[in-house]
Write a protein that holds these residues in place. Structure first.
Motif: not given
Length: 671
Positions: A354, A356, A358, A363-368, A371, A382
């Motif tokens: 991502m 950012n 990660y 878990s800190r990446s913001g990816y789900s 999606w 992202g």
């Protein structure tokens, strides 16, 4: 008299169109056009060398393009099964196979005739240009030898065009240990760099330059250094267990010193070029489309790979130009209109972090992962912008019509027919795609250029070579030069520059699920080295580097007896499988299917859409046997170099590890 295939007399071919040539040329060396009448002017040298250029570019259709040469790796999936991943299916050819010396002899013939005339001052023209063309031929010979080294390993080292004298040819055919071959290649390149080549070649970047030689030298040295490190002790390196070569010829081989030497040389050449290049990387604006309807670049990083004129891109070191009416190709027909018979794998897409920094599983990446149920566009949201701008997504512009209106990409390209137009994985390759309706719709009208060498590779080569070098000394680290190079690449990719964020969050067992480069000799590597390899993978995707990387890293051993199933985008239980119109085109059938069965999982399994008479399906995915790290030498080479006629085992050359001499025999299969 027999023609020998070891270092046979291939005849000499004047590459400037004065005679034609094939693998085994006419015996008479230039009876029709004598060297005395040629090689007397700058123009003669220029014509001969440029027609000897061996670099892969787009010739004909997309299938010939470097953009698809990484098909059938863990990066890209093609449309048919590759015998590399089917132990026992690849066979020893009846002909000589890759054991062909036509190109090398053409180089040696040039040197035999040009160097005496050059030293005597008998070549007319601009003296600097004459020197430059001689330098080009040193690079060409080095490149041809490098391709043979990658394919076959140990090789004869021949620097003159030998006459058709049996005893001389047989002696010259003997294979030298690979470290000596690599040293010879580096020496040729250093000669070109130090003595002959210009910084700015005649004709611009469509010709070899000093920077090209530097980059190629870094590539060769990195390849050999890492090959020797990761294949150490095996039959694939001098004096390793089962190595078939002459131990006397390898008496000087010290593995540790040889590895350090090649890695050090890779660092030296890569740094000289990298220090010029790391501030000149093409700008990435992250514009959603690379060009507007007027074909004006909206993102230089994108258009660097598809422009009709690549001369202005500082990062491009060498490129091939095409012009309508002179020489063109047809690659844009597939790139612009369909899936092109290729696609990024799920493993490669998942490797892009991502913005950012990660990895997507952190878990800190913001990816789900939810999606992925919403389709390709959402899956890539992202991310590192390289996977975003170089993936053709549903709704992206395929090409602009003559009235300026866009023709848009559709997800149903996954069901394309014939196979050559299919979007095999759903992640469609966009790298290198132009936007011209003429290129898209008319055969042989594509005039987009092909990048042959670019500066970013030097940065990646230094990063890897330096970390490997310091690891050899017992103090692995990222030095100041590698640090600034790595940050420059991440900055251009739109990712947070601090690579330590990514390293700290890397879980190797998760990365290994989709990246063969997570392994060497069947073992997971450390997270720092892995992320250097990740950067290389992400930056050089679809640039014809992955096969060489997997082989030099010995990154396929984990597939010995353990099948790996290549996957693409998520299809089942997504918005796609719920679309009635799309599903009306979906065929799940073992003999005629265009979509893999849901029983194989929710993700597309590109090589198992048809499972009937499908070895990959029967195996359960890719499998590997070590013999495939090198190609076999074809039987004809042994027949023609046999000391005793009919006794192939008396040949002065030897077969590569795991292969027999007999034609149509398969490799030794390790399970």
């Amino acid at each position: 008299m027999k023609t020998y295939i070891g270092i046979i007399t291939f005849g000499a071919c004047l590459m400037g169109g004065l005679s034609s040539c094939n693998d085994f040329l006419d015996r008479e060396p230039l009876d029709q056009v004598t060297p005395e009448a040629y090689f007397t002017s700058e123009a003669d040298l220029s014509a001969y060398t440029i027609n000897a250029y061996p670099f892969p570019t787009t010739d004909g259709y997309l299938s010939s393009s470097p953009l698809l040469k990484d098909n059938d790796t863990d990066n890209q999936a093609g449309t048919s099964n590759n015998s590399f991943w089917m132990p026992g299916q690849k066979k020893v050819p009846a002909n000589a196979g890759d054991w062909s010396w036509t190109k090398v002899r053409a180089c040696n013939y040039f040197f035999d005739n040009v160097l005496p005339k050059y030293e005597a001052g008998e070549i007319q023209g601009n003296s600097e240009n004459i020197k430059h063309y001689i330098g080009e031929m040193y690079v060409i010979r080095a490149y041809n030898y490098y391709q043979l080294l990658v394919s076959l390993g140990d090789l004869p080292i021949v620097t003159t065009a030998l006459p058709d004298i049996k005893e001389d040819l047989m002696e010259a055919s003997k294979r030298q240990p690979r470290h000596k071959v690599a040293e010879f290649i580096l020496k040729d390149l250093q000669t070109a760099i130090d003595t002959y080549l210009l910084e700015t070649p005649p004709g611009g970047k469509t010709r070899i330059s000093r920077d090209v030689a530097l980059l190629l030298r870094a590539r060769v040295a990195l390849f050999e250094g890492t090959w020797e490190k990761y294949h150490a002790g095996t039959a694939f390196v001098p004096n390793g267990n089962g190595w078939p070569g002459d131990k006397e010829l390898a008496a000087d081989y010290n593995p540790a010193e040889s590895i350090k030497y090649f890695l050090g040389e890779a660092m030296k050449s890569a740094k000289e070029l990298g220090d010029k290049m790391y501030t000149k990387l093409a700008e990435n604006t992250e514009a959603p489309e690379g060009m507007n309807a007027g074909f004006v670049s909206q993102n230089p990083y994108y258009t660097m790979f598809c422009d009709e004129n690549m001369e202005s891109y500082d990062e491009v070191i060498m490129w091939r130009q095409f012009k309508e009416g002179l020489v063109s190709h047809s690659a844009q027909m597939e790139l612009c209109r369909n899936g092109g018979g290729s696609g990024w794998t799920k493993g490669m897409v998942d490797s892009y972090v991502m913005k950012n920094g990660y990895p997507i599983y952190d878990s800190r990446s913001g990816y789900s992962y939810d999606w992925e149920n919403e389709g390709v566009n959402k899956t890539l949201e992202g991310r590192d912008s390289r996977i975003v701008i170089f993936t053709k997504k549903p709704g992206d512009v395929d090409f602009y019509q003559e009235n300026g209106e866009p023709s848009l990409c559709a997800i149903d390209y996954i069901f394309g027919s014939p196979a050559s137009i299919t979007a095999t994985t759903g992640f469609i390759v966009k790298k290198g795609k132009h936007y011209s309706s003429i290129m898209a719709s008319v055969e042989s009208r594509s005039t987009s250029g092909t990048v042959v060498f670019r500066g970013a590779e030097a940065l990646l080569a230094y990063m890897e070579a330096s970390y490997e070098y310091y690891s050899q000394t017992g103090s692995p680290r990222i030095d100041e030069t590698a640090d600034k190079y790595w940050r420059a690449l991440r900055r251009r990719a739109g990712v947070k520059e601090d690579y330590n964020i990514t390293i700290g969050a890397t879980q190797m067992t998760k990365e290994a699920k989709g990246d063969f480069g997570a392994y060497s000799h069947g073992q997971l590597i450390d997270a720092t080295l892995y992320n250097i390899r990740r950067e290389r993978r992400n930056e050089l995707c679809a640039e014809n580097t992955r096969w060489e990387d997997l082989k030099r890293w010995r990154a396929c051993d984990q597939l010995i007896g353990q099948p790996y199933r290549i996957q693409g985008m998520k299809f089942w239980n997504t918005v796609y499988s719920e679309d009635a119109d799309l599903m009306s085109k979906c065929v799940v059938d073992p003999a005629t299917g265009n979509m893999s069965n849901q029983s194989l999982g929710d993700y597309i399994v590109p090589y198992e859409k048809i499972t009937k008479n499908n070895t990959i399906a029967d195996q359960g995915g890719y499998l590997f046997t070590p013999a495939h790290y090198l190609n076999p030498i074809g039987m004809a080479a042994f027949r023609e170099t046999a000391v005793v006629d009919g006794d192939f085992s008396s040949s002065v050359i030897y077969q590569n590890p795991g292969w027999k001499i007999q034609a149509d025999s398969g490799p030794e299969v390790v399970e």
